[in-house]
Motif scaffolding. Structure first.
Motif, mmCIF file in Angstrom:
data_model
loop_
_atom_site.group_PDB
_atom_site.id
_atom_site.type_symbol
_atom_site.label_atom_id
_atom_site.label_comp_id
_atom_site.label_asym_id
_atom_site.label_seq_id
_atom_site.Cartn_x
_atom_site.Cartn_y
_atom_site.Cartn_z
ATOM 1 N N LEU A 156 0.835 -1.202 0.000
ATOM 2 C CA LEU A 156 0.000 0.000 0.000
ATOM 3 C C LEU A 156 0.871 1.253 0.000
ATOM 4 C CD1 LEU A 156 -2.773 1.335 0.155
ATOM 5 C CD2 LEU A 156 -2.650 1.131 2.653
ATOM 6 N N VAL A 157 1.955 1.231 0.782
ATOM 7 C CA VAL A 157 2.894 2.359 0.803
ATOM 8 C C VAL A 157 3.513 2.551 -0.584
ATOM 9 C CG1 VAL A 157 5.086 3.206 1.741
ATOM 10 C CG2 VAL A 157 3.412 2.128 3.261
ATOM 11 N N VAL A 158 3.869 1.451 -1.239
ATOM 12 C CA VAL A 158 4.447 1.518 -2.587
ATOM 13 C C VAL A 158 3.435 2.114 -3.566
ATOM 14 C CG1 VAL A 158 5.228 0.109 -4.541
ATOM 15 C CG2 VAL A 158 6.089 -0.348 -2.241
ATOM 16 N N LEU A 159 2.192 1.655 -3.502
ATOM 17 C CA LEU A 159 1.152 2.163 -4.397
ATOM 18 C C LEU A 159 0.966 3.670 -4.235
ATOM 19 C CD1 LEU A 159 -2.299 0.484 -5.081
ATOM 20 C CD2 LEU A 159 -2.142 2.929 -4.666
ATOM 21 N N LEU A 160 0.814 4.105 -2.985
ATOM 22 C CA LEU A 160 0.609 5.530 -2.727
ATOM 23 C C LEU A 160 1.847 6.344 -3.119
ATOM 24 C CD1 LEU A 160 -1.177 5.337 0.752
ATOM 25 C CD2 LEU A 160 -2.220 5.849 -1.466
ATOM 26 N N GLY A 161 3.034 5.812 -2.792
ATOM 27 C CA GLY A 161 4.274 6.540 -3.059
ATOM 28 C C GLY A 161 4.510 6.779 -4.534
ATOM 29 N N TYR A 162 4.406 5.730 -5.345
ATOM 30 C CA TYR A 162 4.641 5.884 -6.782
ATOM 31 C C TYR A 162 3.562 6.751 -7.430
ATOM 32 C CZ TYR A 162 8.682 2.861 -7.258
ATOM 33 O OH TYR A 162 9.950 2.345 -7.178
ATOM 34 N N GLY A 163 2.324 6.640 -6.940
ATOM 35 C CA GLY A 163 1.262 7.483 -7.472
ATOM 36 C C GLY A 163 1.520 8.957 -7.208
ATOM 37 N N VAL A 164 1.940 9.278 -5.976
ATOM 38 C CA VAL A 164 2.233 10.669 -5.605
ATOM 39 C C VAL A 164 3.435 11.194 -6.394
ATOM 40 C CG1 VAL A 164 2.995 12.173 -3.736
ATOM 41 C CG2 VAL A 164 1.178 10.513 -3.324
ATOM 42 N N ILE A 165 4.458 10.360 -6.574
ATOM 43 C CA ILE A 165 5.644 10.776 -7.327
ATOM 44 C C ILE A 165 5.268 11.145 -8.763
ATOM 45 C CG2 ILE A 165 7.764 9.895 -8.401
ATOM 46 C CD1 ILE A 165 8.348 8.447 -5.754
ATOM 47 N N ASP A 166 4.403 10.359 -9.388
ATOM 48 C CA ASP A 166 3.933 10.678 -10.745
ATOM 49 C C ASP A 166 3.271 12.055 -10.794
ATOM 50 O OD1 ASP A 166 4.776 8.759 -12.450
ATOM 51 O OD2 ASP A 166 2.880 7.713 -12.649
ATOM 52 N N VAL A 167 2.419 12.313 -9.816
ATOM 53 C CA VAL A 167 1.719 13.603 -9.769
ATOM 54 C C VAL A 167 2.712 14.745 -9.557
ATOM 55 C CG1 VAL A 167 0.011 14.976 -8.510
ATOM 56 C CG2 VAL A 167 -0.424 12.555 -8.948
ATOM 57 N N LEU A 168 3.703 14.525 -8.690
ATOM 58 C CA LEU A 168 4.702 15.564 -8.421
ATOM 59 C C LEU A 168 5.543 15.868 -9.658
ATOM 60 C CD1 LEU A 168 5.924 14.619 -4.817
ATOM 61 C CD2 LEU A 168 4.451 16.525 -5.492
ATOM 62 N N PHE A 169 5.839 14.843 -10.469
ATOM 63 C CA PHE A 169 6.586 15.080 -11.706
ATOM 64 C C PHE A 169 5.767 15.949 -12.667
ATOM 65 C CE2 PHE A 169 9.484 11.236 -11.107
ATOM 66 C CZ PHE A 169 10.588 12.028 -10.871
ATOM 67 N N LYS A 170 4.453 15.729 -12.697
ATOM 68 C CA LYS A 170 3.594 16.571 -13.528
ATOM 69 C C LYS A 170 3.636 18.011 -13.024
ATOM 70 C CE LYS A 170 0.242 18.248 -16.054
ATOM 71 N NZ LYS A 170 0.510 18.696 -17.440
ATOM 72 N N GLN A 171 3.599 18.189 -11.708
ATOM 73 C CA GLN A 171 3.678 19.533 -11.127
ATOM 74 C C GLN A 171 5.028 20.176 -11.432
ATOM 75 O OE1 GLN A 171 1.258 21.133 -10.033
ATOM 76 N NE2 GLN A 171 -0.023 20.083 -8.536
ATOM 77 N N MET A 172 6.090 19.380 -11.391
ATOM 78 C CA MET A 172 7.424 19.901 -11.699
ATOM 79 C C MET A 172 7.486 20.371 -13.150
ATOM 80 S SD MET A 172 11.175 18.034 -11.556
ATOM 81 C CE MET A 172 11.365 18.087 -9.783
#
Length: 286
Positions: free
Chosen positions: A156-172
């Motif tokens: 679950l931590v992996v799922l949430l972590g990779y999902g958030v990282i994807d969103v942050l790259f879009k923000q970057m």
């Protein structure tokens, strides 16, 4: 930029991403200490970012820059890697891989909820095909994963972590010309945190692990850079970028796993490959 340019960036990112995974998998079979390789990866990625992108670090201090996003990425990149290793240990490879790929749900939802992309019937069909493809591709007979307490917590931590990282790259990607400085700061912070972790673990350093990390860093830098550039090329289609990237990685990774590592590929997995290609076709604007 044109759709063709964006898709070229995405294709390059997919190939580099799968190459990173294949390199780590091949190295693991030869006793590679992935932690040391990952640390050197950040050293190399930071160096390439500085030399090739020539970031203007002064822009990072301007009020309009999302410094918090850059720092969050610097912390999350190594942290989720360590969570990934813990998940493999406690929950097994199958559950961990499933969690990493299912993280696509988070950026897909964010495309419509956070980034304001219009949800059309065509995109709804693409999302449905992508979701079905994921289930088909990830369906593997269980070999009895560990029953320890972290069997579902860490995936679950992996799922949430990779999902958030994807969103942050879009923000970057929305940082414009300053994204190169943000990318550099994220790489440097990730490398420092990884070094502290290795020091605390009293790691015995090995030259072979670090040399592998050099190649890993070059591939990882190319992967992240082209992924961000794809978002910049297709600013109005974040769902397309998220879907094509994840589906592309899954399809190519599945084929590489079957051909290079002799991983079993069922008829349901092959159906998943076709559905994933269909999802990509449907979501590409005409």
């Amino acid at each position: 930029m044109s759709l063709t340019t964006g898709l070229m960036f995405l294709g390059t990112s997919v190939v580099c991403s799968v190459s990173v995974g294949a390199l780590l998998k091949a190295g693991r079979a030869r006793g590679l200490d992935a932690r040391q390789a990952i640390f050197m990866n950040y050293v190399v990625a930071s160096t390439l970012c500085f030399l090739l992108l020539k970031p203007d670090l002064a822009k990072l201090l301007s009020p309009e820059q999302p410094v918090g996003i850059f720092l969050a990425l610097g912390v999350l990149l190594p942290t989720i890697f360590l969570a990934l290793a813990k998940s493999v240990q406690l929950a097994g490879i199958v559950r961990t891989d499933a969690a990493q790929r299912l993280s696509l749900i988070i950026p897909l939802l964010s495309a419509f909820v956070i980034f304001g992309e219009q949800l059309t019937e065509r995109k709804m069909l693409g999302v449905a095909l992508a979701s079905t493809a994921l289930l088909c591709l990830l369906w593997k007979p269980s070999k009895g994963g560990s029953g320890k307490g972290g069997a579902w917590l860490w995936p679950l931590v992996v799922l949430l972590g990779y999902g958030v990282i994807d969103v942050l790259f879009k923000q970057m990607a929305k940082a414009g010309a300053a994204f190169s400085g943000g990318l550099l700061s994220a790489f440097v912070l990730a490398g420092v945190l990884m070094l502290l972790y290795l020091a605390a673990s009293k790691t015995r350093w090995g030259l072979g692990h670090l040399l592998t990390g050099i190649l890993l860093g070059a591939l990882n830098f190319a992967n992240i850079y082209t992924y961000i550039r794809a978002h910049q090329s297709l600013p109005g289609n974040p769902a397309l970028v998220f879907s094509v990237m994840n589906m592309g990685v899954i399809v190519l990774g599945t084929l590489v796993g079957a051909m290079a590592f002799r991983e079993p590929l069922s008829k349901l997995n092959l159906l998943g490959v076709l559905l994933a290609l269909g999802a990509i076709f449907v979501m590409v604007p005409r």
